[in-house]
Design a protein around this motif. Sequence first.
Motif, mmCIF file in Angstrom:
data_model
loop_
_atom_site.group_PDB
_atom_site.id
_atom_site.type_symbol
_atom_site.label_atom_id
_atom_site.label_comp_id
_atom_site.label_asym_id
_atom_site.label_seq_id
_atom_site.Cartn_x
_atom_site.Cartn_y
_atom_site.Cartn_z
ATOM 1 N N UNK A 49 0.866 -1.176 0.000
ATOM 2 C CA UNK A 49 0.000 0.000 0.000
ATOM 3 C C UNK A 49 0.903 1.227 0.000
ATOM 4 N N UNK A 50 0.843 2.002 -1.069
ATOM 5 C CA UNK A 50 1.778 3.110 -1.227
ATOM 6 C C UNK A 50 1.509 4.242 -0.249
ATOM 7 N N UNK A 51 0.253 4.547 0.018
ATOM 8 C CA UNK A 51 -0.021 5.669 0.917
ATOM 9 C C UNK A 51 0.411 5.344 2.335
ATOM 10 N N UNK A 92 9.054 -0.624 -6.387
ATOM 11 C CA UNK A 92 9.680 -1.673 -7.187
ATOM 12 C C UNK A 92 8.659 -2.719 -7.600
ATOM 13 N N UNK A 93 7.700 -2.976 -6.726
ATOM 14 C CA UNK A 93 6.652 -3.949 -7.037
ATOM 15 C C UNK A 93 5.699 -3.420 -8.106
ATOM 16 N N UNK A 97 2.253 5.368 -10.929
ATOM 17 C CA UNK A 97 1.995 6.403 -9.904
ATOM 18 C C UNK A 97 0.903 5.959 -8.934
ATOM 19 N N UNK A 98 0.950 6.544 -7.770
ATOM 20 C CA UNK A 98 -0.002 6.189 -6.726
ATOM 21 C C UNK A 98 -1.389 6.694 -7.102
#
Length: 102
Positions: A49-51, A92-93, A97-98
């Motif tokens: 989860x990027x955020x 990397x996964x 962009x988020x």
Amino acid sequence: MEVVDTKKKNSSKIVRYKPQTGNLGDDPLPDYINLVSMIFSMCGLMLKIKWCAWASIFGSLVSFANSRSNDDGRQVLSSFMLSVSSVVMTYLHNPAPMTPPW
């Protein structure tokens, strides 16, 4: 003309500074923010989860800014490095962009 000596007149109003002693400096907020930052970074690492990863970087920086000077810096540094590795691994996964969470 009468000359008034101001040193004698105001000397009774001077109060010497005494630093406060006790547990007033024990603010648990940086420790709580550091804990939340580590939880967010683990969510970023495990769940991609990027955020959460970005929130962990923000939390580790806030924890560093609010930490006391006599604290051990290794815990704050390890929290920050875990947060950075969380962001790196999530991008990397999936290098896209988020996307907004809504």
